[in-house]
Design an enzyme around this catalytic site. Structure first.
Site, PDB file in Angstrom:
ATOM      1  N   HIS A 246       0.526  -1.158   0.094  1.00  0.00           N
ATOM      2  CA  HIS A 246      -0.003   0.049  -0.061  1.00  0.00           C
ATOM      3  C   HIS A 246       0.805   1.445  -0.016  1.00  0.00           C
ATOM      4  O   HIS A 246       0.567   2.452  -0.848  1.00  0.00           O
ATOM      5  CB  HIS A 246      -0.894  -0.085   1.045  1.00  0.00           C
ATOM      6  CG  HIS A 246      -1.682  -1.366   1.285  1.00  0.00           C
ATOM      7  ND1 HIS A 246      -2.445  -1.668   0.272  1.00  0.00           N
ATOM      8  CD2 HIS A 246      -2.065  -1.963   2.269  1.00  0.00           C
ATOM      9  CE1 HIS A 246      -3.044  -2.765   0.928  1.00  0.00           C
ATOM     10  NE2 HIS A 246      -2.934  -2.825   2.233  1.00  0.00           N
ATOM     11  N   LYS A 332       1.027  -1.905  13.746  1.00  0.00           N
ATOM     12  CA  LYS A 332      -0.242  -2.166  14.547  1.00  0.00           C
ATOM     13  C   LYS A 332      -0.179  -1.688  15.958  1.00  0.00           C
ATOM     14  O   LYS A 332       0.956  -1.452  16.323  1.00  0.00           O
ATOM     15  CB  LYS A 332      -0.272  -3.708  14.458  1.00  0.00           C
ATOM     16  CG  LYS A 332      -0.427  -4.402  13.349  1.00  0.00           C
ATOM     17  CD  LYS A 332      -1.853  -4.277  12.494  1.00  0.00           C
ATOM     18  CE  LYS A 332      -1.806  -4.807  11.203  1.00  0.00           C
ATOM     19  NZ  LYS A 332      -3.135  -4.137  10.374  1.00  0.00           N
TER      20      LYS A 332
HETATM   21  C1  BG6 Z   1      -4.653  -4.740   4.633  1.00  0.00           C
HETATM   22  C2  BG6 Z   1      -3.717  -5.120   5.666  1.00  0.00           C
HETATM   23  O1  BG6 Z   1      -4.295  -4.913   3.616  1.00  0.00           O
HETATM   24  O2  BG6 Z   1      -4.954  -3.394   5.018  1.00  0.00           O
HETATM   25  C3  BG6 Z   1      -4.167  -4.953   7.139  1.00  0.00           C
HETATM   26  O3  BG6 Z   1      -3.528  -6.700   5.634  1.00  0.00           O
HETATM   27  C4  BG6 Z   1      -4.459  -3.521   7.117  1.00  0.00           C
HETATM   28  O4  BG6 Z   1      -3.328  -5.424   8.095  1.00  0.00           O
HETATM   29  C5  BG6 Z   1      -5.404  -3.072   6.084  1.00  0.00           C
HETATM   30  O5  BG6 Z   1      -5.090  -3.424   8.478  1.00  0.00           O
HETATM   31  C6  BG6 Z   1      -5.627  -1.451   6.242  1.00  0.00           C
HETATM   32  O6  BG6 Z   1      -6.672  -1.519   5.167  1.00  0.00           O
HETATM   33  P1  BG6 Z   1      -7.858  -0.458   5.569  1.00  0.00           P
HETATM   34  O7  BG6 Z   1      -8.290   0.205   4.135  1.00  0.00           O
HETATM   35  O8  BG6 Z   1      -8.773  -1.295   6.099  1.00  0.00           O
HETATM   36  O9  BG6 Z   1      -7.373   0.722   6.471  1.00  0.00           O
END
Ligand code: BG6
Length: 480
Positions: A246, A332
């Site tokens: 991301h 986290k």
């Molecule tokens: C996911 C991760 O791709 O994205 C997670 O595996 C994370 O660990 C999540 O919490 C966050 O995405 P969003 O859009 O829910 O904030």
């Protein structure tokens, strides 16, 4: 016609691999139901959940599972009158690499019910280790026909070598035009708005470079801990789960040159140039943290060296960005759940205001802050004259909130937008394998030689060294 006037996909059979897993529960089933209620799904479609036989459920159990997921995670609840027409399109069929027959039969049945030649969309919401065998099964069983498309979840591989092997396995079965490597951050309204903010206005682009900016932060702390995902998380860690996926996608939108057009070809080409300009990660510029108590989470190894927080300084070494550090952080069990991009400006050449002279040299007064978690905001923090007899300065803010300018209820969640785009065959917001492989390549020094994890308190922003990493600048968060 869908409610918001956008194109409607051709008829589809959607097959969800990992249909009873965490992602399907939190995002995919609620997302599909929301698309259904918005009238954005095809005229005729079926959704088939699938898993290996040992985890198989009945059609009724799958419908109940979907209903509970939508009750918990969808903005439209299953009490909505549209629920029965969604639920009647759901079914479940087991599939194992050596026995795909139940799934093949279910897809054929669904296609017969729909009539004509519907498209097939396979969504692989499975752990990275399972991708290759599922892809192989789709090829061997004939399910991966010409009109099929496949959505592959992140992380795409776990390092350069595995990403290349996965790509070979995928391209042995599908043509690149059928492959949709998903990164749901690219479906977020506020991430796509980076393109609009930069390239639809004359205001911002002239200052979007090393002459005016001195640092960039992409910061995604989460208060969530690992939420029962130990098996996945302990083998993955924050860098692979969030940064290599991301945060680097967001970085490319922030750092890219203006594309010739918004087509997949042109957007991907500009993103690739950013990745090619990235310097290999220097392990001296990385902090790996682990929240206190992580090793006692069920399913986590007692001596785990998996990082639950990572902060990295990266450099995009090209004409526009040379010398401007990009600081990426995610973790986290941290102090807040935020998703922010911060662009820090150069100070003015002359400090003529008395108050200004006393300021710390690298204050936080001069930043653009893009909050890209839904519902999103953009703020400009600047210094202004405090009203009164003296010419003294105070912190001020200009802010844009979507809800003040637009009808927020038209917004789609990241996954919703991307699933819809995949059904429409539009790859513009999906990642290309060469971009992903380049990111793995520059990550190799870190993956091969990670520093030991440093503990941090739950609810903090990481170990103390996170602050040293960014010095002489400051993390925008926590913003007090
Ligand atoms: C996911 C991760 O791709 O994205 C997670 O595996 C994370 O660990 C999540 O919490 C966050 O995405 P969003 O859009 O829910 O904030």
């Amino acid at each position: 016609m869908p409610k918001n006037g956008s194109a409607r996909p051709e008829n589809h059979v959607i097959v969800l691999f990992g249909a009873t897993g965490d992602l399907a529960k939190r995002k995919l089933l609620p997302g599909l139901f929301h698309l259904h209620t918005a009238g954005l799904l095809p005229q005729e479609y079926r959704i088939i959940g699938t898993s290996p036989a040992q985890y198989a459920v009945t059609d009724e159990q799958f419908k109940e599972h979907a209903e509970a997921a939508c009750a918990d995670f969808c903005i439209t609840k299953p009490t909505d009158p549209s629920w029965p027409s969604f639920a009647e399109r759901l079914s479940f069929a087991a599939a194992d690499p050596d026995d795909p027959a139940p799934l093949v039969a279910a897809v054929q049945k669904a296609e017969k019910e729909i009539g004509g030649s519907p498209r097939r969309l396979f969504h692989l919401a499975v752990p990275p280790a399972a991708f290759t065998s599922v892809i192989g099964m789709l090829g061997a069983s004939g399910l991966a026909a010409d009109r099929a498309r496949v959505i592959i979840e992140k992380p795409f591989g776990t390092d350069l070598d595995s990403a290349r092997k996965l790509d070979q396995a995928v391209l042995a079965v599908f043509d690149e035009s059928q492959v949709f490597r998903i990164d749901h951050f690219l479906g977020k309204e506020s991430v796509d708005n980076i393109l609009a903010f930069r390239f639809a206005n004359g205001l911002n682009e002239p200052i979007w470079n090393r002459h005016h900016l001195r640092y960039v932060e992409i910061d995604v702390p989460e208060t969530l801990s690992i939420e029962g995902r130990a098996a996945f998380y302990d083998a993955t860690g924050a860098y692979r789960d969030m940064v290599v996926t991301h945060l680097f996608q967001v970085l490319a939108f922030v750092a890219m040159e203006a594309p010739v057009s918004l087509s997949a070809k042109h957007l991907r080409a500009e993103k690739l140039k950013v990745y090619e300009a990235l310097k290999p990660i220097d392990v001296q510029h990385v902090v790996r943290g682990q929240y206190e108590g992580y090793r006692s989470e069920p399913g986590v190894a007692a001596n785990s060296q998996t990082e639950t927080m990572v902060a990295v300084r990266v450099e995009v070494d090209n004409w526009r960005w040379h010398g401007v550090p990009f600081f990426l952080r995610s973790g986290k069990a941290m102090g807040a759940s935020r998703q922010v991009i911060v662009l820090g400006f150069q100070p003015p050449p002359l400090r003529m205001f008395p108050a200004h002279r006393k300021d710390t040299p690298y204050g936080r007064q001069n930043e653009i802050v893009i909050d890209f978690a839904d519902p999103g905001a953009i703020k400009v923090n600047f210094l202004a004259k405090v009203p009164g007899a003296e010419l003294s300065l105070g912190n001020a803010e200009m802010a844009f909130y979507y809800k003040d300018s637009f009808v927020a209820s038209n917004a789609l969640e990241g996954y919703e937008r991307l699933i819809l785009l995949a059904m429409l065959g539009d790859q513009s917001l999906f990642t290309s394998s060469d971009g992903i492989e380049r990111v793995w390549e520059i990550s190799e020094p870190l993956l091969e030689n990670p520093s030991p994890v440093e503990p941090y308190a739950v609810g903090s922003y990481g170990p103390e060294s996170v602050r040293q990493l960014i010095a002489p600048y400051h993390w925008h968060l926590p913003h007090v």
